[in-house]
Motif scaffolding. Structure first.
Motif, PDB file in Angstrom:
ATOM      1  N   HIS A 186       5.556 -18.611   7.797  1.00  0.00           N
ATOM      2  CA  HIS A 186       5.586 -17.224   7.340  1.00  0.00           C
ATOM      3  C   HIS A 186       6.912 -16.980   6.631  1.00  0.00           C
ATOM      4  CE1 HIS A 186       4.578 -13.109   6.923  1.00  0.00           C
ATOM      5  NE2 HIS A 186       5.473 -12.657   7.780  1.00  0.00           N
ATOM      6  N   VAL A 187       6.851 -16.173   5.552  1.00  0.00           N
ATOM      7  CA  VAL A 187       8.053 -15.888   4.758  1.00  0.00           C
ATOM      8  C   VAL A 187       8.240 -14.381   4.664  1.00  0.00           C
ATOM      9  CG1 VAL A 187       9.029 -16.010   2.424  1.00  0.00           C
ATOM     10  CG2 VAL A 187       7.904 -18.031   3.410  1.00  0.00           C
ATOM     11  N   GLN A 188       9.486 -13.950   4.874  1.00  0.00           N
ATOM     12  CA  GLN A 188       9.836 -12.541   4.693  1.00  0.00           C
ATOM     13  C   GLN A 188      10.967 -12.448   3.667  1.00  0.00           C
ATOM     14  OE1 GLN A 188      10.724 -11.767   8.846  1.00  0.00           O
ATOM     15  NE2 GLN A 188       8.802 -10.629   9.087  1.00  0.00           N
ATOM     16  N   LEU A 189      10.977 -11.379   2.899  1.00  0.00           N
ATOM     17  CA  LEU A 189      11.955 -11.230   1.827  1.00  0.00           C
ATOM     18  C   LEU A 189      12.878 -10.044   2.050  1.00  0.00           C
ATOM     19  CD1 LEU A 189       9.676 -11.664  -1.331  1.00  0.00           C
ATOM     20  CD2 LEU A 189      10.918 -13.445  -0.068  1.00  0.00           C
ATOM     21  N   GLY A 190      14.149 -10.298   1.864  1.00  0.00           N
ATOM     22  CA  GLY A 190      15.157  -9.241   1.841  1.00  0.00           C
ATOM     23  C   GLY A 190      16.390  -9.852   1.192  1.00  0.00           C
ATOM     24  N   ASP A 191      17.252  -8.995   0.616  1.00  0.00           N
ATOM     25  CA  ASP A 191      18.433  -9.515  -0.068  1.00  0.00           C
ATOM     26  C   ASP A 191      19.681  -9.280   0.784  1.00  0.00           C
ATOM     27  OD1 ASP A 191      19.677 -10.803  -2.174  1.00  0.00           O
ATOM     28  OD2 ASP A 191      18.700  -9.573  -3.695  1.00  0.00           O
TER      29      ASP A 191
ATOM     30  N   GLU B  32      10.356  -7.374   3.632  1.00  0.00           N
ATOM     31  CA  GLU B  32      10.945  -6.807   4.856  1.00  0.00           C
ATOM     32  C   GLU B  32      12.385  -6.422   4.539  1.00  0.00           C
ATOM     33  OE1 GLU B  32      12.007  -9.315   8.201  1.00  0.00           O
ATOM     34  OE2 GLU B  32      11.260  -7.845   9.624  1.00  0.00           O
ATOM     35  N   TYR B  33      12.540  -5.260   3.908  1.00  0.00           N
ATOM     36  CA  TYR B  33      13.866  -4.836   3.440  1.00  0.00           C
ATOM     37  C   TYR B  33      13.941  -3.312   3.463  1.00  0.00           C
ATOM     38  CZ  TYR B  33      11.043  -4.267  -0.796  1.00  0.00           C
ATOM     39  OH  TYR B  33      10.054  -3.903  -1.681  1.00  0.00           O
TER      40      TYR B  33
ATOM     41  N   PRO C  29      -3.880 -18.926  -1.381  1.00  0.00           N
ATOM     42  CA  PRO C  29      -2.728 -18.796  -2.282  1.00  0.00           C
ATOM     43  C   PRO C  29      -1.616 -17.990  -1.612  1.00  0.00           C
ATOM     44  CG  PRO C  29      -4.444 -17.239  -2.868  1.00  0.00           C
ATOM     45  CD  PRO C  29      -4.973 -18.033  -1.696  1.00  0.00           C
ATOM     46  N   ILE C  30      -0.477 -17.866  -2.274  1.00  0.00           N
ATOM     47  CA  ILE C  30       0.577 -16.979  -1.760  1.00  0.00           C
ATOM     48  C   ILE C  30       0.031 -15.551  -1.758  1.00  0.00           C
ATOM     49  CG2 ILE C  30       2.817 -15.956  -2.275  1.00  0.00           C
ATOM     50  CD1 ILE C  30       3.665 -18.591  -3.511  1.00  0.00           C
ATOM     51  N   THR C  31       0.167 -14.871  -0.634  1.00  0.00           N
ATOM     52  CA  THR C  31      -0.363 -13.512  -0.518  1.00  0.00           C
ATOM     53  C   THR C  31       0.770 -12.543  -0.173  1.00  0.00           C
ATOM     54  OG1 THR C  31      -2.423 -14.437   0.316  1.00  0.00           O
ATOM     55  CG2 THR C  31      -2.082 -12.081   0.645  1.00  0.00           C
ATOM     56  N   PRO C  32       1.053 -11.573  -1.049  1.00  0.00           N
ATOM     57  CA  PRO C  32       2.107 -10.605  -0.732  1.00  0.00           C
ATOM     58  C   PRO C  32       1.684  -9.679   0.410  1.00  0.00           C
ATOM     59  CG  PRO C  32       1.317 -10.315  -3.003  1.00  0.00           C
ATOM     60  CD  PRO C  32       0.422 -11.323  -2.353  1.00  0.00           C
ATOM     61  N   ALA C  33       2.633  -9.301   1.215  1.00  0.00           N
ATOM     62  CA  ALA C  33       2.365  -8.377   2.324  1.00  0.00           C
ATOM     63  C   ALA C  33       3.510  -7.370   2.398  1.00  0.00           C
ATOM     64  CB  ALA C  33       2.247  -9.145   3.635  1.00  0.00           C
ATOM     65  N   ALA C  34       3.234  -6.242   3.018  1.00  0.00           N
ATOM     66  CA  ALA C  34       4.249  -5.193   3.166  1.00  0.00           C
ATOM     67  C   ALA C  34       4.594  -5.024   4.639  1.00  0.00           C
ATOM     68  CB  ALA C  34       3.713  -3.874   2.598  1.00  0.00           C
ATOM     69  N   ASN C  35       5.876  -5.069   4.944  1.00  0.00           N
ATOM     70  CA  ASN C  35       6.313  -4.823   6.318  1.00  0.00           C
ATOM     71  C   ASN C  35       6.441  -3.310   6.514  1.00  0.00           C
ATOM     72  OD1 ASN C  35       8.287  -4.183   8.426  1.00  0.00           O
ATOM     73  ND2 ASN C  35       8.421  -6.396   8.668  1.00  0.00           N
ATOM     74  N   LEU C  36       5.537  -2.747   7.299  1.00  0.00           N
ATOM     75  CA  LEU C  36       5.467  -1.286   7.424  1.00  0.00           C
ATOM     76  C   LEU C  36       6.439  -0.723   8.449  1.00  0.00           C
ATOM     77  CD1 LEU C  36       1.640  -0.637   7.001  1.00  0.00           C
ATOM     78  CD2 LEU C  36       3.457  -0.774   5.280  1.00  0.00           C
ATOM     79  N   SER C  37       7.262  -1.567   9.030  1.00  0.00           N
ATOM     80  CA  SER C  37       8.350  -1.037   9.860  1.00  0.00           C
ATOM     81  C   SER C  37       9.555  -0.681   8.989  1.00  0.00           C
ATOM     82  CB  SER C  37       8.747  -2.042  10.939  1.00  0.00           C
ATOM     83  OG  SER C  37       7.638  -2.289  11.771  1.00  0.00           O
ATOM     84  N   LEU C  38       9.676  -1.375   7.846  1.00  0.00           N
ATOM     85  CA  LEU C  38      10.817  -1.088   6.959  1.00  0.00           C
ATOM     86  C   LEU C  38      10.396  -0.375   5.675  1.00  0.00           C
ATOM     87  CD1 LEU C  38      12.069  -3.230   8.952  1.00  0.00           C
ATOM     88  CD2 LEU C  38      13.555  -3.863   7.083  1.00  0.00           C
ATOM     89  N   LEU C  39       9.247  -0.758   5.101  1.00  0.00           N
ATOM     90  CA  LEU C  39       8.810  -0.101   3.857  1.00  0.00           C
ATOM     91  C   LEU C  39       8.107   1.222   4.190  1.00  0.00           C
ATOM     92  CD1 LEU C  39       7.452  -3.119   1.742  1.00  0.00           C
ATOM     93  CD2 LEU C  39       9.794  -2.347   2.097  1.00  0.00           C
TER      94      LEU C  39
END
Ligand SMILES: O=C(O)C(=O)[C@H](O)CO
Ligand SMILES: [Mg+2]
Length: 254
Positions: A198-203, A235-236, A2-12
């Motif tokens: 792969h998908v990354q999110l930022g506004d 990734e924001y 399924p879609i799995t959320p992940a945290a980018n630890l370089s930005l978060l």
């Protein structure tokens, strides 16, 4: 999957020391994380932080290790082949220890047909030597964030993927860059869906958390639920406490 959320630890959680960010992500409920440049500490330390938190590592970037101030990669630099090959040997050592599913291969600053040909050849070589199960990713980065970066358009990325023609090379979609480059991240996602792994999110425009800018995340999340089954990584720049910006995790599943 399924879609799995992940945290980018370089930005978060960037206000925390690097290794403490793994604990914070696990405490916030993440089971998967990504790290752009893990090369500043021995791989064993990152490995321990992953293990003690039961976290899966989604993605690392291919060097440069010195991202803040160093060149953003060598894969598309004509004449930089030896440097690229040298960098990749280091990447494979980290991959062996950390077992990320994906490696984002950074192109560097260049332009023109010779750069494209160099990028394709380097991708082919790296794809041939990548460990089983590891996918190499390429990602268009907008000029506002990475001036002079070779890969700065999704159509260009599609052409490069076609030329590399390797099953373990794929497209990394980032809502921030897609919206900045093409004006409509949702349309970009739908158009290139078949190549995206792969998908990354930022506004936009400030690379803030989802919902702080112009990207239509309701439409993007609908499109993801309609046919994407990989990782979706925040990734924001949180601009405050990361925990206060994680509404997108629940929204993804709605
Ligand atoms: O800048 C981005 O969006 C990335 O995902 C890259 O990996 C840059 O390091
Ligand atoms: Mg990105």
């Amino acid at each position: 999957m399924p879609i799995t959320p992940a945290a980018n630890l370089s930005l978060l959680w960037s206000e925390l020391p690097y290794l403490d960010r793994f604990d914070a992500a696990a405490q916030a409920g993440f089971g998967a994380v990504e790290v752009l440049f893990p090369y500043d500490v021995p791989a064993k330390e990152t490995q321990r932080a992953l293990l003690r938190n039961g976290l899966e590592l989604v993605l690392i970037n291919a060097p440069p290790p010195n991202y803040t101030g160093g060149a953003p990669g060598y894969a598309a630099i004509p004449g930089g082949e030896a440097r690229f090959a040298h960098d990749m040997r280091r990447v494979w050592r980290y991959v062996e220890a950390l077992r990320p599913k994906m490696v984002h291969v950074m192109a560097g600053e260049a332009e023109g047909p010779a750069a494209a040909a160099t990028f394709v050849e380097n991708l082919k070589h790296a794809a041939a030597e990548a460990p089983q199960g590891v996918t190499l990713m390429i990602e268009p980065l907008c000029p506002q964030a990475k001036p002079g970066y070779f890969l700065n358009d999704y159509a260009q990325a599609a052409d490069l993927l076609a030329a590399a023609d390797a099953p373990n090379v794929a497209l990394q979609f980032d809502s921030f860059h897609a919206q900045m480059i093409h004006g409509d991240a949702v349309a970009v996602f739908k158009k290139y869906r078949q190549s995206i792994r792969h998908v990354q999110l930022g506004d936009t425009p400030d690379r803030g958390a989802p919902g702080t800018g112009a990207v239509d995340f309701d439409a993007l999340f609908s499109a993801l639920r309609a046919g994407y089954d990989g990782f979706v990584s925040g990734e924001y720049h949180p601009g405050g406490a990361t925990e206060d910006t994680l509404g997108w995790v629940a929204a993804l599943g709605e």
